[in-house]
Enzyme design. Structure first.
Site, PDB file in Angstrom:
ATOM      1  N   LYS A 187       0.810  -1.212   0.000  1.00  0.00           N
ATOM      2  CA  LYS A 187       0.000   0.000   0.000  1.00  0.00           C
ATOM      3  C   LYS A 187       0.844   1.263   0.000  1.00  0.00           C
ATOM      4  O   LYS A 187       0.457   2.300  -0.541  1.00  0.00           O
ATOM      5  CB  LYS A 187      -0.943   0.011   1.212  1.00  0.00           C
ATOM      6  CG  LYS A 187      -1.809  -1.229   1.330  1.00  0.00           C
ATOM      7  CD  LYS A 187      -2.682  -1.434   0.114  1.00  0.00           C
ATOM      8  CE  LYS A 187      -3.339  -2.808   0.128  1.00  0.00           C
ATOM      9  NZ  LYS A 187      -3.766  -3.264  -1.185  1.00  0.00           N
ATOM     10  N   ARG A 189      -6.173  -7.917 -10.200  1.00  0.00           N
ATOM     11  CA  ARG A 189      -6.891  -9.162 -10.481  1.00  0.00           C
ATOM     12  C   ARG A 189      -8.266  -8.843 -11.050  1.00  0.00           C
ATOM     13  O   ARG A 189      -8.637  -7.682 -11.167  1.00  0.00           O
ATOM     14  CB  ARG A 189      -7.075  -9.916  -9.168  1.00  0.00           C
ATOM     15  CG  ARG A 189      -7.774  -9.057  -8.125  1.00  0.00           C
ATOM     16  CD  ARG A 189      -8.157  -9.818  -6.888  1.00  0.00           C
ATOM     17  NE  ARG A 189      -8.509  -8.950  -5.783  1.00  0.00           N
ATOM     18  CZ  ARG A 189      -9.686  -8.374  -5.635  1.00  0.00           C
ATOM     19  NH1 ARG A 189     -10.618  -8.548  -6.528  1.00  0.00           N
ATOM     20  NH2 ARG A 189      -9.939  -7.604  -4.596  1.00  0.00           N
ATOM     21  N   GLU A 202      -3.601   7.345   7.464  1.00  0.00           N
ATOM     22  CA  GLU A 202      -4.268   7.980   6.333  1.00  0.00           C
ATOM     23  C   GLU A 202      -5.485   8.739   6.818  1.00  0.00           C
ATOM     24  O   GLU A 202      -6.181   8.303   7.740  1.00  0.00           O
ATOM     25  CB  GLU A 202      -4.685   6.872   5.363  1.00  0.00           C
ATOM     26  CG  GLU A 202      -5.151   7.331   4.007  1.00  0.00           C
ATOM     27  CD  GLU A 202      -5.475   6.116   3.137  1.00  0.00           C
ATOM     28  OE1 GLU A 202      -4.705   5.844   2.210  1.00  0.00           O
ATOM     29  OE2 GLU A 202      -6.510   5.467   3.398  1.00  0.00           O
ATOM     30  N   HIS A 241     -16.735  -2.624   4.789  1.00  0.00           N
ATOM     31  CA  HIS A 241     -15.832  -2.743   3.644  1.00  0.00           C
ATOM     32  C   HIS A 241     -16.084  -3.964   2.778  1.00  0.00           C
ATOM     33  O   HIS A 241     -15.301  -4.272   1.887  1.00  0.00           O
ATOM     34  CB  HIS A 241     -14.358  -2.693   4.086  1.00  0.00           C
ATOM     35  CG  HIS A 241     -14.045  -1.486   4.906  1.00  0.00           C
ATOM     36  ND1 HIS A 241     -13.826  -0.231   4.347  1.00  0.00           N
ATOM     37  CD2 HIS A 241     -13.975  -1.308   6.236  1.00  0.00           C
ATOM     38  CE1 HIS A 241     -13.624   0.646   5.321  1.00  0.00           C
ATOM     39  NE2 HIS A 241     -13.706   0.016   6.479  1.00  0.00           N
TER      40      HIS A 241
END
Lengths: 478, 133
Positions: free
Chosen positions: A114, A288, A198, A232
């Site tokens: 990330k 993917r 973040e 999520h």
């Protein structure tokens, strides 16, 4: 040629179908419990990798590669989840002489980390959320950096994904305990407790762009909106997003294209963004095929899985970017085996009948299970996807609702009633929903409308009724 | 599995009922319900479930429309015994196995509830052995 499918459920069936359509043979690499699935029955060959637990089967690189090689397969399709974004697996396949149907391992490394992904974005001036990603992990530094970013903050695992090793923090006094908790989880899940910070957007829209790279060029196949999520986990996805203007589209497409071009991206990929206050913020690149790929296929009239296979095998795909114009609107509903309160439901499937007596060319179903199959506890609880495409979004909502309401499922409970409620919620209908939509309105689950009294009567009627068993015919395509 | 019609708030709603393992399930309008505490573990074969004291009960509260057999009568498996009207529908009860009718205590027009034993079927000795699996 023989293509090994290193996955399960509805996506294994999906890949097998693409293999069949292209004239290839499929080998299903499966675990012990998964002999009771549609994929096991439709694939040309099967090869056992191991017992139920993923660590001993679908996540076990050695076993998967061994089974693929022994089966005589020349290529492996990893599906999504499991090893699909694991560059070690991609390399192991190559080393064993197998073609890995997916991007190059270098792309997987670049975007899988990330931190490196965000560094890459910033170097290309693709906007990202304000963050701290340096190696100094001392509490003092992290707290001061968090202050600079401004609360609320998200503590994320550098090696992570899927929402694990992640904690939202609202105020500084909660920071230390959240950090410890996140680090423990990250260490267990990914083997590393390196974290980054973040800016957290509690409510935004989730917009993702489908990219596809070949040796000659990168194609951009529009965007999808996936704002209906629970912790999520996506529940409903659609193409195109009802929330963007054409200018905004062009903007986010250009970001995605820049990332793909600059990394020489090959194969299918998705660039995810959060969209709030007219701004896009890069989230991550999924190297993917995604679960929700069908909605893109429907509006662009393409077959992404066939394209993946062809590209990996060095064959040309006949797309022309200027001719890839989206038509109609498509919405996908993920069917999960779960109770009305949202807990995974394990059991033997009795009947799974979608859209009883409904004949519609607009409905597409991707399902991994049939009557008599077992939904086990080893894997996630998604059992099927229902996709509807029509000329307007309102039409799609109407058709999907009717279709889902006409569905019968016995043996397990599903989220079908929840999907119906969501589709007909005013905030979904007017497309104002954001990523906090589910938590705002459906956190407590639904209450069953039929009373025990009626159910008992229904049960008794069924036992004593002299009627015949019912025969069904399918009226939709898949 | 069976497709039945439920009357909910004046509207007809289609429902599917099915035995899955030892449980009875009802599905309607996308919802799936497991019938808990229904009382009897009923395997698919009706034969097995009614062996015991041979009592045939009314399926639900309703009214006897017609009695089709007499006390002492020999009946074959599947033969219609009586018709009950409930929820605006007629339900014909059939003999689960071959035997003799006894203890017939009701007549047409009687109101019944689901615990009333309408009649008994005494199985022949050979049948009783066969059914005890």
């Amino acid at each position: 040629m023989k293509i090994a499918i290193a996955n399960r459920g509805e996506v294994a069936v999906r890949i097998a179908r693409a293999c069949f359509e292209l004239g290839h043979k499929s080998v299903l690499l499966h675990s012990e419990p998964d002999v009771q699935t549609i994929a096991y029955r439709v694939c040309d060959h099967t090869a056992l990798i191991g017992p139920g637990p993923s660590s001993e089967s679908y996540l076990n690189i050695e076993r998967v590669v061994k089974a693929a090689v022994e089966s005589g397969a020349k290529a492996v399709h990893p599906g999504f989840g499991f090893l699909s974004e694991n560059s070690n697996f991609a390399r192991a396949c190559k080393k064993a002489g197998l073609i890995f149907i997916g991007p190059e391992p270098e792309s997987m490394d670049l975007f899988g980390d990330k931190i490196s992904a965000k560094d890459f974005c910033e170097s290309l001036k693709v906007p990202t959320l304000k963050s701290y990603r340096k190696k100094d992990q001392s509490l003092k530094t992290l707290i001061s950096e968090a202050k600079k970013i401004g609360y609320p903050i998200l503590i994320k695992a550098a090696a992570g994904g899927g929402g694990r090793g992640m904690r939202a923090v609202n105020t500084e006094k909660d920071f230390e305990s959240a950090l410890e908790s996140a680090k423990n989880e990250a260490l267990k899940a990914f083997g590393s407790d390196q974290m980054f910070l973040e800016r957290y957007l509690p409510a935004s829209k989730h917009i993702e762009v489908q990219i596809f790279g070949t040796k000659d060029e990168v194609f951009v196949l529009g965007e999808r909106e996936c704002s209906v999520q629970r912790r999520h986990q996506k529940i409903i996805e659609e193409a195109l997003s009802p929330s963007l203007s054409d200018e905004q589209r062009e903007q986010v497409y250009s970001y995605a294209r820049k990332l793909a071009d600059s990394s020489n991206y090959l194969g299918a990929g998705t660039v995810e963004f959060l969209f709030a206050d007219d701004e896009f913020y890069f989230l991550e690149v999924n190297t993917r095929l995604q679960v929700e790929h069908p909605v893109t296929e429907e509006v662009f009239d393409v077959d992404l899985v066939q394209a993946q296979i062809k590209t990996a095998l060095g064959e040309k795909i006949d797309w022309v970017q200027d001719e890839l114009t989206p038509l109609d609107h498509s919405i996908e509903c993920r069917i999960y085996a779960e109770s009305p309160k949202g807990f995974p439901y394990i059991g033997t499937l009795g009947s799974l009948i979608f859209g009883f007596e409904i004949e519609s060319e607009n409905i597409r179903i991707e399902s991994g299970f049939e009557s008599g199959d077992t939904i086990s506890s080893f894997y996630d609880s998604m059992i099927a996807k229902v996709i509807c495409t029509a000329s307007t979004r309102d039409e799609v909502i109407k058709e999907l609702t009717e279709f889902l309401e006409s569905s019968f499922v016995t043996g397990i409970q599903t989220n079908i009633p929840l999907l119906i409620e969501i589709l007909n919620h005013p905030e979904f209908i007017d497309a104002s929903m954001q990523t906090d939509f589910f938590a705002k309105h459906f956190k407590d689950g639904l209450e069953a409308p039929l009373s025990d009294e009626i159910l008992t009567q229904a049960a008794k009627m069924s036992l004593h009724q002299s009627g015949d068993d019912v025969l069904f015919s399918r009226g939709w395509r898949s | 599995m069976k497709l039945i019609e439920l009357m909910i708030d004046g509207e007809v709603q289609l429902a599917l009922t099915e035995q899955v393992g030892a449980d009875l399930w009802v599905s309607s309008k996308g919802w799936s319900y497991k019938i808990k505490n229904f009382g009897v573990n009923r395997p698919k074969s009706k034969k097995k479930s009614l062996v015991g004291n041979g009592a045939i009960t009314a399926p639900m509260p309703g009214q006897i429309l017609k009695i089709l057999v007499n006390n002492g009568e020999e009946v074959t498996e599947g033969q219609a015994l009586f018709i009950v009207e409930a929820m605006k529908m007629e339900h014909t009860l059939k003999a689960p196995y071959e035997g003799k009718v006894s203890n017939l205590n009701f007549k047409a027009g009687d109101s019944v509830n689901s615990t009333d034993v309408i009649l008994k079927i005494e199985a022949k000795k050979e049948n009783a052995k066969k059914n005890k699996k």
